[in-house]
Design an enzyme around this catalytic site. Structure first.
Site: not given
Length: 218
Positions: A136-138, A156
């Site tokens: 997932s994102h980042d 993250g």
């Protein structure tokens, strides 16, 4: 079409061969020459030849992907190839994988069927993202990491070099995994994992602390 060989002849190598077939089915891209295996007892895999041991690559101008699940062994094999070959490391992405437009993927990575990498994800070199996994994102995934099938990295997450996830692992948002750490199958990680630790359970608990540099032995 570009010449390509797979270093490895086990289960993951056969899966990557299927990935190559899927890529070529959509658009002829790779001229697959065969497999390499330092300890081969057979002459072919999946109907394709075993060309020889890894030193077959010396002096040859072709692309290679190191399809070995173990991060430590993959790192060792890559170092051996870089010592004297002209080869280039291929990045292979199965056509059914979903890759966001802001995702960065390094050389030698293998992204299997059904994997999803969403937004602002960075993969280092020679990373495996296996079947049905989500990054997932980042999130940041370091060189030589392995993400086994159906694992999920929430937003993250940071995986340092050589970190390895077993099948069906869930990493909750913002968690950091230290270099050469191992997360057992089915684990839910809610606490950071220190370098060289092996963790299991839901929530994760440490079951072993390996010595620094363990991945360079043997």
């Amino acid at each position: 079409m570009k010449d390509l060989v797979i270093l490895g002849a086990g289960g993951h190598a056969r899966e990557i061969h299927q990935c190559i077939l899927a890529i070529n089915h959509l658009s002829p891209t790779w001229n697959f020459l065969g497999f390499l295996d330092d300890y081969a007892l057979q002459t072919e895999v999946a109907g394709c030849p075993i060309l020889g041991p890894s030193n077959w690559l010396q002096g040859r101008d072709c692309s290679v992907v190191v399809a070995v699940g173990s991060p430590a062994l993959r790192r060792s094999l890559v170092a051996g190839i870089q010592a004297g070959a002209l080869v280039k490391f291929a990045t292979l992405i199965h056509p059914s994988a979903q890759i966001g437009s802001s995702v960065s993927i390094g050389p030698g990575c293998m992204i299997s069927a059904g994997a999803v990498l969403t937004a602002d994800v960075v993969l280092g070199q020679h990373v495996i993202v296996n079947t049905g996994s989500v990054v997932s994102h980042d999130s940041r995934v370091g060189d030589f990491c392995t993400i086994a099938p159906m694992s999920c990295l929430c937003g993250g997450v940071s995986m340092a070099e050589g970190a390895e996830l077993g099948a069906g692992v869930t990493i909750t948002p913002g968690i950091a995994l230290g270099e050469w750490s191992v997360v057992g199958a089915g684990t839910t990680v809610i606490h950071n994992v220190s370098p060289n630790e092996i963790v299991v359970g839901a929530p994760n608990r440490v079951i072993k602390k390996q010595d620094a540099g363990w991945h360079e032995k043997g």
